[in-house]
Design a protein around this motif. Structure first.
Motif, short mmCIF file in Angstrom:
data_model
loop_
_atom_site.label_atom_id
_atom_site.label_comp_id
_atom_site.label_asym_id
_atom_site.label_seq_id
_atom_site.Cartn_x
_atom_site.Cartn_y
_atom_site.Cartn_z
N THR A 22 -6.46 5.18 6.15
CA THR A 22 -6.83 4.00 5.47
C THR A 22 -6.40 2.73 6.15
N ALA B 244 0.96 -1.20 -0.11
CA ALA B 244 -0.09 0.18 -0.05
C ALA B 244 0.92 1.34 0.04
N GLU C 11 -13.01 2.91 2.38
CA GLU C 11 -12.45 2.03 1.36
C GLU C 11 -11.29 1.15 2.29
N GLN C 12 -11.51 -0.12 2.48
CA GLN C 12 -10.34 -0.82 3.25
C GLN C 12 -10.29 -2.29 2.65
N LEU C 13 -9.37 -3.15 3.00
CA LEU C 13 -9.15 -4.56 2.56
C LEU C 13 -8.99 -5.32 3.75
N GLN D 20 -5.54 7.24 -1.10
CA GLN D 20 -5.51 8.12 -0.16
C GLN D 20 -4.57 9.21 -0.53
N MET E 144 -6.29 -1.53 6.53
CA MET E 144 -6.35 -2.90 5.89
C MET E 144 -5.80 -3.88 6.88
N GLU F 94 -3.82 0.28 -4.71
CA GLU F 94 -4.74 1.42 -4.96
C GLU F 94 -5.30 1.95 -3.70
N LEU F 95 -5.38 1.02 -2.82
CA LEU F 95 -5.69 1.76 -1.35
C LEU F 95 -4.93 2.94 -0.95
N LEU G 155 -1.35 5.25 6.72
CA LEU G 155 -1.92 3.95 6.13
C LEU G 155 -1.60 2.95 7.24
N VAL H 129 -4.58 -3.46 -3.27
CA VAL H 129 -4.00 -3.19 -2.06
C VAL H 129 -3.05 -1.76 -2.54
#
Ligand SMILES: Cc1cc2nc3c(=O)[nH]c(=O)nc-3n(C[C@H](O)[C@H](O)[C@H](O)COP(=O)(O)O)c2cc1C
Length: 211
Positions: A119, A27, A151-153, A184, A121, A179-180, A79, A177
């Protein structure tokens, strides 16, 4: 001086082979490639005792916590890749969040969290990928005044997801990932009214300077 958005990135795990460290690196690279200035740190380099009010009264904030607090203050975005422990936030991460929420030397200063963009993850060998823990992390950071992006993964079966070089076996998942991080960076650029240029390099904080 660069006007690029500044993003701090770390995993909520100190484990050397942490899946979340691998995830955050992807990320962070996505944000950097999009033009952000990314500082990727490893919490293993910032050992901090469990918060104890008596300890704080006697000794103040540990230098490692002060350094993390300064890093939070000097970045506009965060992040964060967090493991899930028993369906919730791991103690390492909660302890870091708690310590740096404290004023240094009892002096009230600017909040290191308020108005910053986060953000989230997660990665876990389990099926949910740490998703339940993110619910709690989201609530805590929101309570501290952060804007936690929707947005999260959550990457399940993490033990099968990563190759030895840290990339993901599934190219689509890897792009998502990255792109997350990129998403941001773009949002921060809009909020700050700056144009992204893609020649920024990754900054690594040198914690040895603390010792
Ligand atoms: C105390 C403890 C509780 C855990 N609870 C969960 C859990 O609720 N859900 C889950 O998916 N994994 C759980 N795990 C497994 C972690 O997801 C796994 O250890 C993971 O590798 C930790 O992240 P890391 O690889 O970034 O260090 C737990 C691990 C520990 C040590």
């Amino acid at each position: 001086m660069s006007t690029a958005p500044r993003i701090l990135a770390f995993a909520g795990s100190a484990r050397q082979e942490s899946w979340n460290k691998k995830l955050i690196a992807i990320a962070a690279a996505g944000a950097r490639d999009a033009g952000a200035e990314v500082t990727l740190i490893d919490l293993r380099d910032y050992p901090i005792p469990i918060y104890d009010g008596d300890d704080e009264s006697e000794h103040g904030m540990p230098v490692q916590a002060q350094a993390l607090r300064k890093l939070m203050l000097s970045h506009q975005g965060l992040l964060l890749a967090s493991p899930e422990y028993n369906g919730s936030i791991p103690p390492l991460l909660k302890n870091v969040i708690d310590w740096i929420s404290r004023p240094v030397s009892g002096q009230p200063g600017p909040s290191p969290y308020s108005g910053k963009v986060a953000t989230l993850m997660s990665a876990s060998p389990g099926g949910f990928g740490g998703l339940r823990g993110l619910v709690h992390v989201r609530a805590i950071l929101g309570n501290l005044g952060m804007i936690v992006l929707p947005e999260q993964l959550a990457i399940g079966s993490a033990h099968e997801a990563f190759a030895a070089d840290g990339s993901m076996h599934n190219a689509k998942q890897q792009s998502a990932v990255a792109e997350l991080g990129a998403g941001q960076a773009r949002l921060l650029a809009k909020l700050l009214g700056v144009t992204l240029s893609t020649d920024c390099s990754e900054r690594r904080h040198d914690p040895s300077r603390l010792r």
